[in-house]
Structures are given as structure tokens and as C-alpha cells.
Write an enzyme that holds these catalytic residues in place. Structure first.
Site, short mmCIF file in Angstrom:
data_model
loop_
_atom_site.label_atom_id
_atom_site.label_comp_id
_atom_site.label_asym_id
_atom_site.label_seq_id
_atom_site.Cartn_x
_atom_site.Cartn_y
_atom_site.Cartn_z
N GLU A 440 -34.79 59.25 40.35
CA GLU A 440 -36.24 58.94 40.43
C GLU A 440 -36.47 57.48 40.83
O GLU A 440 -37.44 56.86 40.41
CB GLU A 440 -36.97 59.26 39.11
CG GLU A 440 -36.76 60.64 38.58
CD GLU A 440 -37.10 61.73 39.58
OE1 GLU A 440 -37.87 61.46 40.52
OE2 GLU A 440 -36.59 62.84 39.44
N GLY A 441 -35.60 56.95 41.64
CA GLY A 441 -35.67 55.55 42.05
C GLY A 441 -34.80 54.71 41.14
O GLY A 441 -35.08 54.60 39.94
#
Length: 596
Positions: A440-441
Site C-alpha cells: 500500500e505504498g
């Protein structure tokens, strides 16, 4: 053997005393949310997680997921547990009533998420991803798509994914190659490959709804040419049942360090039928609805892993006999004292405790703002809550997951050699929690988001959403003699944060690499100060409770001790971070590329 009991007492403290949900019945859409209802939900969730999910955690890790003839089989017991989870209404908890949901607030939902992730992180990913996909569809899809897919996703019979990453592009999504060809009936044919797709294929639900980033034929280059499409595993029949198999298959599953009971898939789309979600070439905006929801949830994953590791470490420290206390034998009737008597073990346990309870408190503050952003009738209050949530999302994601992994690692250290082997289950928490810093980053990307996007946005308006209430909290405590030992180090750290914020803003305008070089330390500094604000607020509440007729004085005394430990043993790290940030980029960027 892994140990976990849901920390209901501390969750109740966060909800009812620290962030306060007593005013929720006065807010439209939250009229039925009372402390009694919250208590009942937390008790039932804790029971389910301890009795159903926890026993599957170690066995799921040992067995993992298996790909057989294009179908992924989850570990033994997962299918039955998921069915019970959905039938008990947990998949519908935070969804809107118009789609079959219960409409409960995020301040409660995030605590339920924490429990499921603490008891069984791999399991928690399946419904967590579905809720993120649900949110993107609610905010951006057509009414027809909502009517077709949302009720099934809310009830848990269909699940969701997000398909972003390709082998050649992760963070830089502007490089993606998956393409979408428009059809005469308004649908699209999606062709391409995706990797690292959590829950991309499994046997828990009867259908899987993929949200896929792809390019239209006329798409401009880069991220401005990306669109979002809804691609089901099975095309729904007219009556809503799963019909013909779509052109989407799982071509492989990853063999991972951790979260082995979560299917991480390689997905192939071969002219799969899909429908546009949102506007053409605006897919990143729609996908970020899901990603921002998931980033907060990933932060909660870090918190859950940390809580489980802390409980395991405490249990072991109380029963493991080694050596004698430096102050003299504490248990002379035993061959040795339990290791909890030793200062270094206490250092580790108190660090774990302060991290866990501080993150839970900060997470509660963010979750309350999520509720205000969604439900509060006053537009200005909603805007302030939105600003605060936008600012804190990268901090929650990165700080909570950093501390989750660090706390799990400390838990292993408490166990010593027994932590390094599988028998006690502590090493699983270390392996499982590590991924949360990446997906998610990555946390480095979260830091860049903080300094590159959130800090300068709207002339610093997002920053004011935190700085103003934090300063008010500090100012209100300065004249309270009981809080002076806490407020002084926090005030100093807050001043350092203000100084660094100004310097990064000035240097970053002249040289973007200066902001990039400071980003990771700045996010940690910001996070440590935010935890300090919550510990100061916690101490205020604890003193007020002890001044009255509380029925649990030991709980509040423990809060005061832990607040003191945080301010004196953890928050001083802020001084080193300030020095590193102010040193600039030179030492980091000076070495020639060929010298590495």
C-alpha cells in the site's frame, strides 16, 4: 503457543474517555451508537477473534495457500471461519445500511480490525480488502454497478481486490501496460498481467470483484492516462448469482516470508469483461479512495501485530526463570527469578506497551475524525476532519507499521533463543508484520507523500489541523504541576517539529532533494510528537479519573507510569531526529553513484 486476549479495557478507555463517543447519538447517522453498544460489539468481536481466528493463525502459517488447477485453496479452517465471520455480520459492520450494512462508525470498526489482525493477520486481509473495494465503488461507480455488486460484497458472499502492481511497475504506476478496449455494449475488454495481488484468488467467497487499473486506447502517457475498471471473476447472471467465468485467472501464488495464509497472486486478464469505474483517465483518483482506506487499515495491522507480540512477551517474561534480580532475589522460593524483574526486560516490555497503547490512542483520534468527516452536519467541521485525516494517513500507515515490526522484534528478543524458533509463535509476528511496511505504498513513499503533498497543500492548511489542537493540548497542561514532567519534553519536541517543518518547506522550494532526504526522519518525528500528544491527553484523563471515584484505579495508575516512560525514554529520540533532518542532504547524496 501464541497468546492473545482482546484488550477490551484499553479499547473502551480510548472510545469512551479519550476520544469520546458520548456525543455520537446527537450526530445524524450515528443516533444508535452508544457506549453500551460499543461495549457489546467489542466483547463479541474479542470472543470471535480469540476463539475462532487465533487457533488458525499458526496452523495457517504452517500450511499456507495452495494453487491447484487455477484455484487457490486457503488453509484448513479458513473457509469455515470466513463463513462464520460473514454470517455474524462483521463484513457489514462499517458499510452503509442502503447496501445492507450496519452503518457503524470507523472508531469502532478500526478496533474490530485491530482484533482480527492481532489474532490472525492473514485472515484479516480478506475482509479488509473487500471493505476498501466497497468504498471505491460507493464513491465512484455508477448506480448500476453499485446495485449489482455492493450488497453481495457487504454480506460477505463476494469479496474484493485492487489490482495495481505489474512486474515492471510498483510505485510508478505511470508505467503500467494493462489495456482496456471499449466494446459496443459499454463494457471493456481488459488484457494484461498484475502481480502481488492480495486475495486475488481463493476459496472463501463465491465471487471475487477485482478493481483493475488499465489504459484506454486514447490514454495520455503517465498517471494521467490511467482508468479504473471493475472486473468480476464470474459475470453475474440477471438474478445476481455468479454466471459465466470471466477471462481472469490466477497464474501463480507468491511464496512469501510471512502472511502465508493470505493468497498473494499473479493475475492474468485475457480480454476479461470489465466496466469503467468513475471517469476515463481518472482512475488514480478513484483508486486512491481505496488506497487511503487501506493505508489506515494497514496501520491498524501494525498495531494488531504489536499487541499480540506484547501479550506474548509479557506472558513469557512472567514465567521464564533466569538469574536473580539485581536488587536481590524477588522469588527466593524458586530456583531463579522470572525475567520480568530485570531492568532490560522491563525496558523492552515498557517500550512495547508505550508503543501499542500510544498508537491505539492516536488511531482512535484519527478514526473519530473519519466519523466526523462522514457524518457531522456542520460543513466546517467536516472539512477540518477531512484535513486532519488526509494529513495523518501517511503517518498512521508508516509509524504504526514501523513500530509494529519493531515491537514484534522486541518481543522476539524478550524470548531470547526461544523466540527464534517456531514453538512459541513469536517469530511469526516478526515475519507477518514486515510486509506492512512495504505494501500500500512503502513507508518511504508515505514520507514523501507527507513532505511533498500534505505539508504544502493549501498553504499549509493540513498541518494546522494537527498543530493547532496539539499546541492547545500543551498550553492547557503547562500550569498543571502534575503534568509538568510530561509537558516539558513534549513542548521541546513539538518545537523541534515546528522548526523542521519550516526548514524543510524553505529548503524544499529551492531543492526538492532536500525535502526527500529529510522525509523519513520527519515522518518519524511527527509521529513521535503525535504519540506524545496522546500520552499527555491520556495522563490528563487518568488524573481526572483518579480524582473521582473510579472503580479501576490500577488501570489509571498504569497509564500515568506508561506516559512517564514514553516522555522520558522514547520521546527524547526526537532530538536526534531534529539534528538529522537539519543536517541536510549533503552526506546522503554526496557519494558518486559508481562508488556504491
Amino acid at each position: 503457543m501464541q497468546v492473545y486476549n482482546a484488550p477490551i479495557r484499553d479499547m473502551r478507555f480510548v472510545l469512551q474517555e479519550l476520544i469520546g463517543i458520548g456525543d455520537y447519538p446527537e450526530i445524524p447517522g450515528l443516533e444508535e451508537v452508544t457506549p453500551d453498544l460499543a461495549d457489546a460489539i467489542l466483547e463479541e468481536s474479542g470472543k470471535f477473534c480469540t476463539e475462532v481466528l487465533l487457533p488458525l493463525n499458526a496452523t495457517g502459517d504452517e500450511e499456507g495457500c495452495v494453487l491447484e488447477n487455477g484455484v487457490v485453496r486457503t488453509p484448513k479452517g479458513f473457509k469455515e471461519a470466513y463463513k462464520a465471520f460473514a454470517e455474524s455480520g462483521w463484513t457489514a459492520m462499517a458499510s452503509a445500511p442502503e447496501w445492507g450494512g450496519q452503518g457503524l462508525p470507523e472508531s469502532i470498526n478500526k478496533l474490530v480490525e485491530e482484533m482480527s489482525c492481532a489474532a490472525n493477520l492473514s485472515f484479516g486481509l480478506y475482509p479488509g480488502l473487500t471493505h476498501g473495494a466497497y468504498q471505491a465503488i460507493v464513491d465512484h461507480a455508477s448506480e448500476e454497478l453499485k446495485q449489482t455488486y455492493l450488497p453481495k460484497m457487504v454480506e460477505g458472499t463476494w469479496s474484493g481486490t485492487m489490482c495495481l502492481t505489474e512486474a515492471h511497475c510498483g510505485t510508478d504506476l505511470g508505467l503500467l501496460r494493462t489495456r482496456a478496449e471499449p466494446q459496443d455494449d459499454g463494457s471493456y475488454k481488459i488484457t494484461g498481467s498484475k502481480i502481488f495481488i492480495s486475495a486475488g484468488e481463493h476459496d472463501l467467497t463465491e465471487n471475487i470483484i477485482h478493481l483493475v487499473l488499465a489504459r484506454l486506447p486514447d490514454a495520455p502517457k503517465g498517471v494521467k492516462g490511467i482508468s479504473l475498471f471493475l472486473v468480476p471473476k464470474f459475470l453475474p447472471n440477471a438474478d445476481g448469482t455468479p454466471g459465466q467465468r470471466n477471462g481472469v485467472t490466477c497464474s501463480g501464488i507468491e511464496h512469501k516470508m510471512g502472511i502465508k495464509a493470505s493468497a498473494t497472486c499473479q493475475m492474468s486478464f485475457d480480454e476479461a469483461t470489465g466496466w469503467l469505474v468513475g471517469e476515463p483517465h481518472k482512475g488514480m483518483r478513484a483508486m486512491f479512495t481505496m488506497m487511503n482506506s487501506e493505508r489506515l487499515s494497514v496501520g491498524v495491522q501494525g498495531l494488531g501485530a504489536a499487541e499480540a507480540a506484547y501479550q506474548g512477551a509479557v506472558a513469557y517474561a512472567k514465567e521464564r526463570l533466569q538469574g536473580r534480580s539485581l536488587a536481590g532475589a524477588k522469588h527466593p522460593d524458586k530456583p531463579a527469578d522470572p525475567i520480568i524483574v530485570h531492568p532490560d526486560v522491563r525496558r523492552m516490555l515498557m517500550t512495547m506497551r508505550a508503543n501499542v497503547e500510544g498508537c491505539r490512542a492516536l488511531g482512535g483520534w484519527v478514526a473519530r475524525n473519519l466519523d466526523m468527516m462522514k457524518h457531522h452536519p456542520d460543513p466546517e467541521t467536516r472539512k477540518e476532519a477531512e484535513d486532519f485525516t488526509a494529513l495523518m494517513t501517511p503517518i498512521v500507515k508508516a509509524l504504526f507499521t514501523d513500530l509494529g515490526f519493531e515491537t514484534a522484534s522486541i518481543g522476539m528478543q524478550v524470548y531470547g533463543g526461544h523466540g527464534f524458533i517456531r514453538d512459541h509463535g513469536m517469530e511469526q509476528y516478526v515475519r507477518d508484520s514486515r510486509i506492512s511496511m512495504i505494501y500500500e505504498g512503502t513507508n518511504g513513499v508515505q514520507a514523501l507523500d507527507l513532505v511533498g503533498r500534505k505539508m504544502p497543500a493549501h498553504m499549509g492548511r493540513y498541518l494546522r489541523a494537527f498543530f493547532h489542537p496539539a499546541l492547545a493540548e500543551i498550553d492547557a497542561a503547562i500550569d498543571d504541576d502534575r503534568l509538568s514532567d510530561l509537558v516539558q519534553p513534549l513542548s521541546k519536541a513539538f518545537g523541534g517539529l515546528q522548526l523542521c517543518t519550516a526548514e524543510i518547506a524553505q529548503k524544499g522550494l529551492r531543492d526538492p532533494e532536500e525535502a526527500g532526504a529529510a522525509a523519513t526522519e520527519y515522518l518519524r518525528l511527527f509521529g513521535l510528537v503525535a504519540l506524545g500528544v496522546m500520552w499527555l491527553r491520556t495522563a490528563k484523563v487518568a488524573h481526572a479519573a483518579l480524582d473521582g471515584e473510579c472503580d479501576d484505579p490500577e488501570f489509571y495508575k498504569a497509564k500515568l507510569v506508561t506516559a512517564q516512560f514514553y516522555m522520558t525514554r522514547i520521546l527524547p529520540q526526537a532530538a536526534g531526529l531534529v539534528a538529522a533532518i537539519r543536517s541536510g542532504k549533503s552526506a546522503m547524496m554526496a557519494l558518486d553513484e559508481m562508488a556504491f
